[in-house]
Write a protein that holds these residues in place. Sequence first.
Motif, PDB file in Angstrom:
ATOM      1  N   LEU A  99       0.829  -1.202   0.000  1.00  0.00           N
ATOM      2  CA  LEU A  99       0.000   0.000   0.000  1.00  0.00           C
ATOM      3  C   LEU A  99       0.865   1.255   0.000  1.00  0.00           C
ATOM      4  O   LEU A  99       0.585   2.223  -0.718  1.00  0.00           O
ATOM      5  CB  LEU A  99      -0.935  -0.010   1.212  1.00  0.00           C
ATOM      6  CG  LEU A  99      -2.077  -1.027   1.160  1.00  0.00           C
ATOM      7  CD1 LEU A  99      -2.762  -1.139   2.520  1.00  0.00           C
ATOM      8  CD2 LEU A  99      -3.100  -0.647   0.082  1.00  0.00           C
ATOM      9  N   VAL A 104      -0.470   4.924  -1.056  1.00  0.00           N
ATOM     10  CA  VAL A 104      -1.506   5.094  -0.041  1.00  0.00           C
ATOM     11  C   VAL A 104      -0.858   5.650   1.224  1.00  0.00           C
ATOM     12  O   VAL A 104       0.079   5.045   1.762  1.00  0.00           O
ATOM     13  CB  VAL A 104      -2.216   3.763   0.266  1.00  0.00           C
ATOM     14  CG1 VAL A 104      -3.249   3.947   1.369  1.00  0.00           C
ATOM     15  CG2 VAL A 104      -2.875   3.219  -0.995  1.00  0.00           C
ATOM     16  N   THR A 155      -8.167   7.856   3.836  1.00  0.00           N
ATOM     17  CA  THR A 155      -7.159   6.796   3.815  1.00  0.00           C
ATOM     18  C   THR A 155      -7.783   5.451   3.515  1.00  0.00           C
ATOM     19  O   THR A 155      -7.276   4.684   2.681  1.00  0.00           O
ATOM     20  CB  THR A 155      -6.409   6.754   5.156  1.00  0.00           C
ATOM     21  OG1 THR A 155      -5.801   8.022   5.405  1.00  0.00           O
ATOM     22  CG2 THR A 155      -5.347   5.670   5.151  1.00  0.00           C
ATOM     23  N   ALA A 158      -8.653   5.160  -0.047  1.00  0.00           N
ATOM     24  CA  ALA A 158      -7.461   4.921  -0.862  1.00  0.00           C
ATOM     25  C   ALA A 158      -7.029   3.461  -0.788  1.00  0.00           C
ATOM     26  O   ALA A 158      -6.585   2.880  -1.788  1.00  0.00           O
ATOM     27  CB  ALA A 158      -6.322   5.838  -0.410  1.00  0.00           C
ATOM     28  N   VAL A 159      -7.150   2.859   0.392  1.00  0.00           N
ATOM     29  CA  VAL A 159      -6.852   1.425   0.529  1.00  0.00           C
ATOM     30  C   VAL A 159      -7.781   0.620  -0.367  1.00  0.00           C
ATOM     31  O   VAL A 159      -7.364  -0.251  -1.143  1.00  0.00           O
ATOM     32  CB  VAL A 159      -6.993   0.977   2.000  1.00  0.00           C
ATOM     33  CG1 VAL A 159      -6.922  -0.545   2.109  1.00  0.00           C
ATOM     34  CG2 VAL A 159      -5.916   1.621   2.863  1.00  0.00           C
ATOM     35  N   SER A 162      -7.104   0.969  -4.121  1.00  0.00           N
ATOM     36  CA  SER A 162      -5.753   0.652  -4.592  1.00  0.00           C
ATOM     37  C   SER A 162      -5.775  -0.601  -5.464  1.00  0.00           C
ATOM     38  O   SER A 162      -6.722  -1.382  -5.462  1.00  0.00           O
ATOM     39  CB  SER A 162      -4.804   0.444  -3.409  1.00  0.00           C
ATOM     40  OG  SER A 162      -5.092  -0.788  -2.758  1.00  0.00           O
TER      41      SER A 162
END
Length: 367
Positions: A99, A104, A155, A158-159, A162
């Motif tokens: 990540l 990330v 966050t 974004a994880v 991804s």
Amino acid sequence: MPLRGGWPRSATTGTHARYRRRVLEDPGLDPQAMAAALRAAWAVEASAFTFIPSHDVRTASYEVGTGDARCFLKVHFGRATDAARRPEPGSALEVPRALLHAGVPNVLAPLPTLGSTLCHPLDADHTLVLYPFVAGANAKVAGMTADQWRTFGETLRAVHDSRVAEEFAGGLPAETFGLASATAVVKALETAERPPLPSPAAERLGAFLRAQGGRIGAMLDRATELGLQLRGHPFAHVPCHSDIHAANVLVADDGRILLVDWDQPMLAPRERDLLFVIGSRIGRTVTPREEAWFFEGYGQVPVDPEAIIYYRYERVLEDIGEIAASVFTDSKLPEAGRAAQVAMAERFFGPGGILATVERRSPARLR
């Protein structure tokens, strides 16, 4: 504290912990052996170890003094595995590193060894994983500001967005809605008929589970029914932390937040992680205002209400199975720790306990 001495038994900030159980005692690992392993694997010269009590009976945590700096050490009880295979901590450790490499932010990942691995054996029964030390406290203790909740949302989105899912396809567990916790719960109910350990707490838990057997059976039936329904839903599987409650969000003293304890990553619907935000009481209660702040960062997405309810049941059933296994079979667990776990199980079913809200649908999202 010097290596030749013992370790303190008080908690420190910066703990990376699961919320379920509190390990009250240092496991008594050899500091000289840990220092030698850190030197060989990471070229870290440890001058002191401070034991950090946590809630995960599968690990022990330490703040490591290195003269002019600090590191955070987790000792996993179990042998290290190849990074391409399960079980943990092998491939699980690769996820936060991947990540970070994917851009990330706000993810705490383990430090690579001199040999570019992410863990190192201490002995046949213990594996070391080393992290940067970040001064702070988990969000269960410290709470989060509105901006930190928004950052948490950004966050986690974004994880989920991804491309790590593609990288780890076939290497991480994928959601099947098969209710894996059912086997342990059924075993717990069977063991409750005759607890194997001569322990007042084990007898108390046995009597409690026998009294609640009908209700637990109904929970298993309801969760199984939901799982069968959810298998037909067109979910996209995304990388999930799968345990991202408040105690696994580290609020740093400098204001940053970091997602920590990537021990159980999996590929699953995003609801697997949103469980810990939407009407959540896991770790700590998430208020409607905090939930709104989170989604200001995460963005508005459709949420499957049955998936959230399924995951709530799964979480409680998993806890029941783990508590029973520990109380009934772990002869090394102190009686006080055994009694604390029994009290937790009892609270699940008590007035205002988590089961009172497991089917509740949030007015804003679960319709």
